[in-house]
Scaffold this active site. Structure first.
Site, PDB file in Angstrom:
ATOM      1  N   CYS A 179      31.221  43.403  47.833  1.00 38.13           N
ATOM      2  CA  CYS A 179      32.112  43.658  46.704  1.00 38.13           C
ATOM      3  C   CYS A 179      31.456  44.633  45.746  1.00 38.13           C
ATOM      4  O   CYS A 179      30.972  45.685  46.164  1.00 38.13           O
ATOM      5  CB  CYS A 179      32.557  42.364  46.035  1.00 38.13           C
ATOM      6  SG  CYS A 179      31.235  41.259  45.508  1.00 38.13           S
ATOM      7  N   ARG A 180      31.416  44.318  44.458  1.00 36.03           N
ATOM      8  CA  ARG A 180      31.024  45.299  43.435  1.00 36.03           C
ATOM      9  C   ARG A 180      29.521  45.453  43.265  1.00 36.03           C
ATOM     10  O   ARG A 180      29.060  46.476  42.764  1.00 36.03           O
ATOM     11  CB  ARG A 180      31.653  44.903  42.098  1.00 36.03           C
ATOM     12  CG  ARG A 180      33.163  45.019  42.087  1.00 36.03           C
ATOM     13  CD  ARG A 180      33.756  44.354  40.869  1.00 36.03           C
ATOM     14  NE  ARG A 180      35.196  44.577  40.776  1.00 36.03           N
ATOM     15  CZ  ARG A 180      36.014  43.872  40.000  1.00 36.03           C
ATOM     16  NH1 ARG A 180      35.502  42.895  39.261  1.00 36.03           N
ATOM     17  NH2 ARG A 180      37.305  44.147  39.960  1.00 36.03           N
TER      18      ARG A 180
END
Length: 221
Positions: A179-180
């Site tokens: 993800c981020r």
């Protein structure tokens, strides 16, 4: 008699201006969000949970220091990182704090390490797995972030839609979710859900910004 300031000291004044602009938890969070791709003020406020007014204020400080840039798109102001080196700076700050601040080590241990007892996949290992066709890479960020840029070959399955798309994932291959960044809970949650359904799943050790900053293969939709 006035004392002249040396060019070196003048340079350090400007360097300190950049460091001061980044010395805010909210501004660091905004930079992490911008590392996923350009966004409007409103989009950044939604992504970080910071009010629109405060988001705009922080972005102006970052822009004045040369860290971000902006452009108009209709009535919206769109912001983006001004330099590809910024994710590396954020990673350096994170590593330094993890190694030398006891509170950071404790927070990571109690809130992240306990969620996943399997060793995460390093970038180099993921490259090898992908080249051999031994893995399915899943981007669990929101679809807009995936479209702005993602790991080459990754498929988009946002976390909230994961139950509807399990049929896309083969159980005879390992699944690696990302993800981020290293503290993004989306990947932890996705891996937990996948394992509960019988999938062999791990998470990438960090996220898309670090992958991109390392000049590894990326794509845009």
């Amino acid at each position: 008699m006035s004392v002249s300031i040396s060019p070196k000291k003048k340079l350090y004044e400007h360097f300190a201006k950049v460091a001061k602009a980044m010395a805010s938890p909210s501004r660091l969070e905004l930079l992490e969000a911008l590392a996923q791709g350009e966004r409007s003020v409103e989009g950044l406020a939604t992504a970080t949970g910071i009010s629109v007014a405060n988001t705009s204020h922080h972005l102006q400080i970052l822009r004045d220091s040369g860290v971000v840039r902006s452009r108009k798109e209709g009535l919206q102001v769109i912001y983006s990182l001004n330099d590809a080196e910024i994710p590396n700076i954020l990673s350096g700050l994170r590593r330094l704090a993890e190694r030398h601040l006891a509170d950071v080590e404790r927070i990571v241990r109690e809130n992240f390490d306990r969620l996943d007892d399997l060793k995460p996949v390093k970038r180099e290992e993921l490259l090898q797995l992908v080249s051999r066709g031994d893995v399915v890479v899943v981007d669990v960020r929101p679809a807009g972030e995936y479209q702005a840029g993602h790991i080459a070959g990754a498929i988009s399955i946002p976390l909230d839609s994961l139950p509807r798309h399990l049929a896309k994932l083969p159980k005879n291959q390992e699944v690696v979710a990302y993800c981020r960044g290293p503290y993004c809970m989306f990947a932890y949650e996705a891996v937990s859900r996948l394992r509960s359904q019988g999938y062999k799943a791990r998470r990438l050790e960090d996220g898309y910004p670090e992958w991109k900053a390392d000049l590894l293969p990326t794509e845009k939709s």
